[in-house]
Design a protein around this motif. Structure first.
Motif, PDB file in Angstrom:
ATOM      1  N   ALA A  93       0.833  -1.210   0.000  1.00  0.00           N
ATOM      2  CA  ALA A  93       0.000   0.000   0.000  1.00  0.00           C
ATOM      3  C   ALA A  93       0.867   1.259   0.000  1.00  0.00           C
ATOM      4  O   ALA A  93       0.540   2.249  -0.662  1.00  0.00           O
ATOM      5  CB  ALA A  93      -0.937  -0.008   1.207  1.00  0.00           C
ATOM      6  N   LEU A  94       1.969   1.235   0.727  1.00  0.00           N
ATOM      7  CA  LEU A  94       2.862   2.392   0.775  1.00  0.00           C
ATOM      8  C   LEU A  94       3.524   2.664  -0.577  1.00  0.00           C
ATOM      9  O   LEU A  94       4.000   3.777  -0.818  1.00  0.00           O
ATOM     10  CB  LEU A  94       3.947   2.182   1.841  1.00  0.00           C
ATOM     11  CG  LEU A  94       3.519   2.342   3.295  1.00  0.00           C
ATOM     12  CD1 LEU A  94       4.666   1.980   4.221  1.00  0.00           C
ATOM     13  CD2 LEU A  94       3.055   3.769   3.566  1.00  0.00           C
ATOM     14  N   SER A  95       3.556   1.654  -1.421  1.00  0.00           N
ATOM     15  CA  SER A  95       4.181   1.812  -2.742  1.00  0.00           C
ATOM     16  C   SER A  95       3.188   2.239  -3.811  1.00  0.00           C
ATOM     17  O   SER A  95       3.557   2.344  -4.988  1.00  0.00           O
ATOM     18  CB  SER A  95       4.847   0.491  -3.152  1.00  0.00           C
ATOM     19  OG  SER A  95       5.888   0.148  -2.252  1.00  0.00           O
ATOM     20  N   LEU A  96       1.950   2.499  -3.411  1.00  0.00           N
ATOM     21  CA  LEU A  96       0.916   2.883  -4.371  1.00  0.00           C
ATOM     22  C   LEU A  96       0.770   4.392  -4.527  1.00  0.00           C
ATOM     23  O   LEU A  96      -0.059   4.852  -5.308  1.00  0.00           O
ATOM     24  CB  LEU A  96      -0.440   2.294  -3.946  1.00  0.00           C
ATOM     25  CG  LEU A  96      -0.555   0.771  -3.918  1.00  0.00           C
ATOM     26  CD1 LEU A  96      -1.948   0.368  -3.433  1.00  0.00           C
ATOM     27  CD2 LEU A  96      -0.274   0.154  -5.285  1.00  0.00           C
ATOM     28  N   PHE A  97       1.563   5.165  -3.804  1.00  0.00           N
ATOM     29  CA  PHE A  97       1.432   6.625  -3.858  1.00  0.00           C
ATOM     30  C   PHE A  97       1.358   7.176  -5.283  1.00  0.00           C
ATOM     31  O   PHE A  97       0.528   8.045  -5.564  1.00  0.00           O
ATOM     32  CB  PHE A  97       2.588   7.304  -3.119  1.00  0.00           C
ATOM     33  CG  PHE A  97       2.561   7.149  -1.615  1.00  0.00           C
ATOM     34  CD1 PHE A  97       1.408   6.764  -0.949  1.00  0.00           C
ATOM     35  CD2 PHE A  97       3.699   7.392  -0.858  1.00  0.00           C
ATOM     36  CE1 PHE A  97       1.378   6.629   0.432  1.00  0.00           C
ATOM     37  CE2 PHE A  97       3.683   7.270   0.523  1.00  0.00           C
ATOM     38  CZ  PHE A  97       2.527   6.886   1.169  1.00  0.00           C
ATOM     39  N   PRO A  98       2.211   6.705  -6.217  1.00  0.00           N
ATOM     40  CA  PRO A  98       2.176   7.280  -7.577  1.00  0.00           C
ATOM     41  C   PRO A  98       0.864   7.034  -8.318  1.00  0.00           C
ATOM     42  O   PRO A  98       0.570   7.732  -9.288  1.00  0.00           O
ATOM     43  CB  PRO A  98       3.339   6.563  -8.290  1.00  0.00           C
ATOM     44  CG  PRO A  98       4.236   6.099  -7.190  1.00  0.00           C
ATOM     45  CD  PRO A  98       3.316   5.743  -6.065  1.00  0.00           C
ATOM     46  N   PHE A  99       0.077   6.050  -7.872  1.00  0.00           N
ATOM     47  CA  PHE A  99      -1.167   5.716  -8.566  1.00  0.00           C
ATOM     48  C   PHE A  99      -2.366   6.520  -8.047  1.00  0.00           C
ATOM     49  O   PHE A  99      -3.439   6.473  -8.648  1.00  0.00           O
ATOM     50  CB  PHE A  99      -1.495   4.228  -8.407  1.00  0.00           C
ATOM     51  CG  PHE A  99      -0.414   3.284  -8.840  1.00  0.00           C
ATOM     52  CD1 PHE A  99       0.604   3.697  -9.684  1.00  0.00           C
ATOM     53  CD2 PHE A  99      -0.415   1.969  -8.415  1.00  0.00           C
ATOM     54  CE1 PHE A  99       1.599   2.825 -10.095  1.00  0.00           C
ATOM     55  CE2 PHE A  99       0.566   1.084  -8.819  1.00  0.00           C
ATOM     56  CZ  PHE A  99       1.577   1.510  -9.661  1.00  0.00           C
ATOM     57  N   LEU A 100      -2.195   7.224  -6.943  1.00  0.00           N
ATOM     58  CA  LEU A 100      -3.326   7.884  -6.290  1.00  0.00           C
ATOM     59  C   LEU A 100      -3.571   9.274  -6.880  1.00  0.00           C
ATOM     60  O   LEU A 100      -2.626  10.036  -7.096  1.00  0.00           O
ATOM     61  CB  LEU A 100      -3.068   8.001  -4.788  1.00  0.00           C
ATOM     62  CG  LEU A 100      -2.717   6.690  -4.070  1.00  0.00           C
ATOM     63  CD1 LEU A 100      -2.526   6.938  -2.575  1.00  0.00           C
ATOM     64  CD2 LEU A 100      -3.794   5.638  -4.306  1.00  0.00           C
ATOM     65  N   PRO A 101      -4.826   9.622  -7.126  1.00  0.00           N
ATOM     66  CA  PRO A 101      -5.128  10.933  -7.716  1.00  0.00           C
ATOM     67  C   PRO A 101      -4.820  12.066  -6.744  1.00  0.00           C
ATOM     68  O   PRO A 101      -5.142  11.981  -5.559  1.00  0.00           O
ATOM     69  CB  PRO A 101      -6.635  10.843  -7.995  1.00  0.00           C
ATOM     70  CG  PRO A 101      -7.141   9.849  -6.992  1.00  0.00           C
ATOM     71  CD  PRO A 101      -6.038   8.829  -6.848  1.00  0.00           C
TER      72      PRO A 101
END
Length: 250
Positions: A93-101
């Motif tokens: 989850a911490l690695s998903l930052f670039p995918f978040l609007p």
């Protein structure tokens, strides 16, 4: 490219969405209890099977690769109001930052993620999970070991182990050495709020306060006394209580 695999609950037309990310040797189905409660609160819930889990195959088990594999779940501007990650799933989850609007606030709830594993704990963890695969417990054995778990939780725990293997466990540990992820908490984007739920150190916690950066904006840390690593089974309300309620109309 590995085929996508996920469990879904609720209506795709629901006004709110939640993404649930399981831990090592678990599966998407393991979120059944939490997912049903989220549906009752008006969410459409998606829980992917990580690479190497739920019969999915892979060769690269770096956390960054596990996260990149989830990119399709953010296709066509798909976003989530809440993302919940347990254990290894918290690191993903911490690695998903670039995918978040950036135009929408996302709440991320991390349930006892192993942010840092020093050498000794790293080897102990690897041995423990390999033994878990080799000597898989039945649902009845899980229930005896964890009296607070429901039968459903215990069955799904056993199912997750049955759909994983030694290669995946070895890959997760060997491809992520040194096992150090706490620095990612220092760069929380302005459109993200994180709650970090830590289990009781006396009950098997794998996340420890000394590994968590201090004075970080948009990071809320809570220690759950008397609760073990399996927060979603032992105290699901601790997770659900961190989900923002819709604002009342004036």
């Amino acid at each position: 490219m590995s085929t996508m695999s996920a469990s879904h609950w609720g209506s795709p037309t629901a006004s709110k969405r939640a993404l649930l990310i399981h831990g090592l040797t678990m599966s998407s189905q393991s979120w059944e209890g939490i997912a049903q409660q989220l549906v009752a609160r008006g969410f459409f819930v998606v829980a992917p099977n990580l690479l190497g889990h739920g019969w999915r195959r892979g060769t690269d088990y770096r956390v960054s690769t596990l996260a990149e594999d989830l990119r399709p779940y953010f296709a066509t501007n798909t976003s989530y109001d809440v993302i919940i990650g347990h254990s290894l799933g918290g690191l993903v989850a911490l690695s998903l930052f670039p995918f978040l609007p950036q135009t929408k606030e996302t709440t991320i709830i991390l349930a006892d993620p192993p942010l840092e594993l020093p050498a000794e704990q790293f080897e102990q963890g690897k041995i423990r999970f390999l033994k878990e695969i080799e000597d898989a417990k039945t649902a009845e054995e899980h229930m005896a070991e964890h009296p607070t778990w429901s039968r459903s939780d215990s069955v799904l725990r056993a199912l997750g182990v049955s759909m994983c293997d030694r290669t995946v466990v070895k890959g997760i540990f060997e491809h992520n050495e040194p096992y150090a992820f706490s620095s990612q908490l220092k760069t929380i984007p302005s459109h993200v709020k994180i709650t970090l739920l830590i289990s009781d150190p006396g009950f098997g916690a794998v996340c420890h306060l000394e590994h968590i950066p201090v004075n970080v904006a948009r990071l809320n840390v809570k220690v759950l006394g008397g609760i073990g690593h399996w927060i979603q089974y032992e105290l699901p309300s601790a997770i659900l209580d961190e989900i923002p309620l819709p604002r009342a109309k004036l």
